[in-house]
Design a protein around this motif. Sequence first.
Motif, PDB file in Angstrom:
ATOM      1  N   GLN A 138     -19.731 -28.661 -53.100  1.00 24.29           N
ATOM      2  CA  GLN A 138     -21.181 -28.842 -53.217  1.00 24.29           C
ATOM      3  C   GLN A 138     -21.791 -29.679 -52.100  1.00 24.29           C
ATOM      4  N   ILE A 139     -21.314 -29.434 -50.888  1.00 27.60           N
ATOM      5  CA  ILE A 139     -21.943 -30.071 -49.725  1.00 27.60           C
ATOM      6  C   ILE A 139     -23.280 -29.361 -49.506  1.00 27.60           C
ATOM      7  N   PRO A 140     -24.381 -30.118 -49.390  1.00 25.64           N
ATOM      8  CA  PRO A 140     -25.686 -29.456 -49.253  1.00 25.64           C
ATOM      9  C   PRO A 140     -25.791 -28.710 -47.932  1.00 25.64           C
ATOM     10  N   ALA A 145     -37.310 -27.358 -41.032  1.00 24.41           N
ATOM     11  CA  ALA A 145     -38.763 -27.203 -41.192  1.00 24.41           C
ATOM     12  C   ALA A 145     -39.108 -26.483 -42.498  1.00 24.41           C
ATOM     13  N   GLY A 146     -38.472 -26.916 -43.588  1.00 22.15           N
ATOM     14  CA  GLY A 146     -38.773 -26.343 -44.886  1.00 22.15           C
ATOM     15  C   GLY A 146     -38.074 -25.014 -45.145  1.00 22.15           C
ATOM     16  N   TYR A 147     -37.340 -24.510 -44.116  1.00 22.93           N
ATOM     17  CA  TYR A 147     -36.693 -23.217 -44.240  1.00 22.93           C
ATOM     18  C   TYR A 147     -35.203 -23.419 -44.446  1.00 22.93           C
ATOM     19  N   LYS A 148     -34.638 -22.876 -45.528  1.00 19.23           N
ATOM     20  CA  LYS A 148     -33.227 -23.082 -45.835  1.00 19.23           C
ATOM     21  C   LYS A 148     -32.332 -22.181 -44.969  1.00 19.23           C
ATOM     22  N   LEU A 149     -31.340 -22.818 -44.320  1.00 26.34           N
ATOM     23  CA  LEU A 149     -30.406 -22.027 -43.516  1.00 26.34           C
ATOM     24  C   LEU A 149     -29.187 -21.683 -44.378  1.00 26.34           C
ATOM     25  N   ASP A 150     -29.434 -20.965 -45.474  1.00 24.07           N
ATOM     26  CA  ASP A 150     -28.289 -20.754 -46.369  1.00 24.07           C
ATOM     27  C   ASP A 150     -27.751 -19.326 -46.331  1.00 24.07           C
ATOM     28  N   GLY A 151     -28.502 -18.382 -45.808  1.00 22.57           N
ATOM     29  CA  GLY A 151     -27.963 -17.029 -45.688  1.00 22.57           C
ATOM     30  C   GLY A 151     -27.031 -16.931 -44.485  1.00 22.57           C
ATOM     31  N   GLU A 152     -26.132 -15.943 -44.492  1.00 22.13           N
ATOM     32  CA  GLU A 152     -25.221 -15.771 -43.363  1.00 22.13           C
ATOM     33  C   GLU A 152     -25.998 -15.496 -42.074  1.00 22.13           C
ATOM     34  N   GLN A 153     -27.071 -14.662 -42.202  1.00 20.63           N
ATOM     35  CA  GLN A 153     -27.815 -14.289 -41.001  1.00 20.63           C
ATOM     36  C   GLN A 153     -28.578 -15.474 -40.414  1.00 20.63           C
ATOM     37  N   THR A 154     -29.294 -16.206 -41.284  1.00 20.84           N
ATOM     38  CA  THR A 154     -30.072 -17.335 -40.748  1.00 20.84           C
ATOM     39  C   THR A 154     -29.137 -18.413 -40.185  1.00 20.84           C
ATOM     40  N   ALA A 214     -15.659 -30.939 -31.248  1.00 24.43           N
ATOM     41  CA  ALA A 214     -14.900 -30.598 -32.456  1.00 24.43           C
ATOM     42  C   ALA A 214     -15.650 -31.088 -33.692  1.00 24.43           C
ATOM     43  N   ALA A 215     -16.170 -32.310 -33.631  1.00 23.98           N
ATOM     44  CA  ALA A 215     -16.860 -32.878 -34.791  1.00 23.98           C
ATOM     45  C   ALA A 215     -18.136 -32.097 -35.105  1.00 23.98           C
ATOM     46  N   ILE A 216     -18.837 -31.638 -34.056  1.00 22.45           N
ATOM     47  CA  ILE A 216     -20.038 -30.821 -34.300  1.00 22.45           C
ATOM     48  C   ILE A 216     -19.633 -29.520 -34.992  1.00 22.45           C
ATOM     49  N   ALA A 217     -18.526 -28.921 -34.524  1.00 20.24           N
ATOM     50  CA  ALA A 217     -18.021 -27.715 -35.182  1.00 20.24           C
ATOM     51  C   ALA A 217     -17.698 -28.022 -36.652  1.00 20.24           C
ATOM     52  N   GLY A 218     -17.102 -29.203 -36.894  1.00 21.64           N
ATOM     53  CA  GLY A 218     -16.758 -29.590 -38.261  1.00 21.64           C
ATOM     54  C   GLY A 218     -18.000 -29.729 -39.133  1.00 21.64           C
ATOM     55  N   CYS A 219     -19.063 -30.315 -38.584  1.00 17.70           N
ATOM     56  CA  CYS A 219     -20.311 -30.461 -39.342  1.00 17.70           C
ATOM     57  C   CYS A 219     -20.891 -29.094 -39.668  1.00 17.70           C
ATOM     58  N   LEU A 220     -20.871 -28.180 -38.673  1.00 14.78           N
ATOM     59  CA  LEU A 220     -21.362 -26.822 -38.916  1.00 14.78           C
ATOM     60  C   LEU A 220     -20.562 -26.170 -40.041  1.00 14.78           C
ATOM     61  N   PHE A 221     -19.238 -26.367 -39.979  1.00 10.14           N
ATOM     62  CA  PHE A 221     -18.358 -25.769 -40.983  1.00 10.14           C
ATOM     63  C   PHE A 221     -18.696 -26.284 -42.373  1.00 10.14           C
ATOM     64  N   ALA A 222     -18.820 -27.615 -42.511  1.00 10.39           N
ATOM     65  CA  ALA A 222     -19.088 -28.208 -43.824  1.00 10.39           C
ATOM     66  C   ALA A 222     -20.442 -27.740 -44.364  1.00 10.39           C
ATOM     67  N   ALA A 223     -21.452 -27.669 -43.468  1.00  9.38           N
ATOM     68  CA  ALA A 223     -22.788 -27.298 -43.927  1.00  9.38           C
ATOM     69  C   ALA A 223     -22.874 -25.806 -44.231  1.00  9.38           C
ATOM     70  N   HIS A 224     -21.980 -25.032 -43.628  1.00 13.02           N
ATOM     71  CA  HIS A 224     -22.018 -23.585 -43.852  1.00 13.02           C
ATOM     72  C   HIS A 224     -21.225 -23.179 -45.105  1.00 13.02           C
ATOM     73  N   VAL A 225     -20.002 -23.717 -45.222  1.00 13.08           N
ATOM     74  CA  VAL A 225     -19.123 -23.303 -46.325  1.00 13.08           C
ATOM     75  C   VAL A 225     -19.412 -24.117 -47.589  1.00 13.08           C
ATOM     76  N   HIS A 226     -20.038 -25.286 -47.434  1.00 11.92           N
ATOM     77  CA  HIS A 226     -20.365 -26.195 -48.547  1.00 11.92           C
ATOM     78  C   HIS A 226     -19.119 -26.772 -49.219  1.00 11.92           C
ATOM     79  N   PHE A 227     -17.969 -26.624 -48.591  1.00  7.77           N
ATOM     80  CA  PHE A 227     -16.728 -27.074 -49.215  1.00  7.77           C
ATOM     81  C   PHE A 227     -15.719 -27.396 -48.113  1.00  7.77           C
TER      82      PHE A 227
END
Lengths: 323, 250
Positions: A138-140, A145-154, A214-227
């Motif tokens: 459950q990582i957020p 700008a108010g737009y959720k980047l939660d879809g695969e495409q976005t 590497a750490a930026i990649a890790g942040c992207l990973f955590a925010a994308h997979v949420h786990f």
Amino acid sequence: MRSVLVLSALILAGFALSFAVSEYTLRLLNMAVIAAVAVIGLNFAFGYAGLISLGHSAFVGLGAYGLAILTTKADWSPWLAAIPAVAGTGLAAAALGYPLLRLKGHYLALATLGLNVSFSIVASNWIELTGGTNGIAQIPGLTLAGYKLDGEQTFLWFGLAVLALLGLAALAIHASRLGRAMMAVRDDETAAAMTGIDVTGVSVTAFVLSAIYAAIAGCLFAAHVHFVSPDDFNYAHSITFLSMLIVGGEGSVAGAIVGAALLTFLPEWLRVLGEGYLAFFGLMMLAILVFLPTGIAGLLRRWRRPALPPQDTAAGLDGAVSR
Amino acid sequence: MIAATQNALSATGITKRFGGLVALADVDLTVGNGEFVALIGPNGAGKSTLLNVLTGLSAPTAGRIALDGRDVTRLPTHRRIRAGLGRTFQHGRLFPRLSVVENIMTGAANRAGRGEAGLRAHALAQLRRMGLERLADQPISALSYGNRRMVELTRVLACEPRVLLLDEPAAGLNLGEVEDLMARLRAIRAEDRIAVVLIEHNMGMVMRLAERVVVLNFGRKIAEGTPAEVQADPAVLAAYLGEGAAHAGR
């Protein structure tokens, strides 16, 4: 200039693909983009400065866990959490770099491998902080700008933008005095010191830069997979990152991206092989090391510039050789 | 004894032991501002070891090294280079992944406050002075052996050294290239007043260029003086030709 064009072409290709492929392929493209960020980072250490690191995945993990812990335990926004996660990883790399980088070649490879194994052990056993082998769920996700980047495409669009920025930064460093100093250190440490280059300082800088990517990649990973869980950052991933860089072509930003994409998709394309994939992968790596030591990027360079200019003869050297 | 501050380089009491082997025993070497000193001796005399100690590649067992009067004995190599020391290697060591001009730019980068364009301009000016500007954008792999060595020398000069240490710069060069190298070295000294320490087996070159010659044998300084004095020194003859020859020469 040419490398900026190649980078733009790769990013645009990713953008175009985002309208044409299935949700499943989009997910793989996101994984490829995240891996590409990490591999561009590894290129600083291995491709430019010649430092063999088999612990790159631990730095990806430090960034990912940093973001995961700060967002889930301290309720920080992921944007804010990414800053100390990345900066902390950079500091950790600097602190580790000074003792580690006294080692060379195989010894450095072994020490960084040990570093990655230690990271996995700590992540699996410091249960209060990391959730142990259950990981952190459950990582957020990111909101822009108010737009959720939660879809695969976005998320892919966002990932491509980050990759473009970090790729450009890497190209700028490549062409700077720091980039030349890193390559000089890899080519000949003694001669580099003899031109006034601080070999230890440049090596540690390359190592820290690689850890920051590497750490930026890790942040992207955590925010994308949420786990996140320890398995996502074990040493096998470090070996994969190194393979991606070698397949794509070490010393080249475009090569790092191509290698990351290829080795993300290859297991999917070759799913029919089942367990046989590992044997295929091993033979492919062997073939690349023997026949294409400069990777795919090196192959393309050879096509573009088929022969070296003639030796010191007046005819070939009247300034006609331009880039 | 001249005060240390008047010398571009002064090494005093340099001793270097490798286990039981004494590679350098209490060697003194002083080089005045703009002076041209040749360091000669049979193979294994300790010449390259002395250069390694002077440049910080290897730490002396005892002794002290000063550049322009400033003690650099404990400084790492790159700090000595930034303080005004320069050195070429026996076989020319370049960075093969960088082009010729980029190789020179690594040397030029020592001087702070130069932007990327300034660095490149400085590197090109150095190449022009050495007559190598047509090679600027060549890869190192396309250079002839002689040109590699000249590019290495240019890279060292781009660091703007006050003292230049040359380790057998003429080795492997043909006669024309040796003449060219000597002319360049003379011109550089005339323009920049750089002090030079030359290790060389080519005695013709040593005798024509050096103002003072220092002779090492088995890690000890056995003679020092003008080229003519050293050539007539019986200890030098003995070192090069054996004891009998020295007695016969008397």
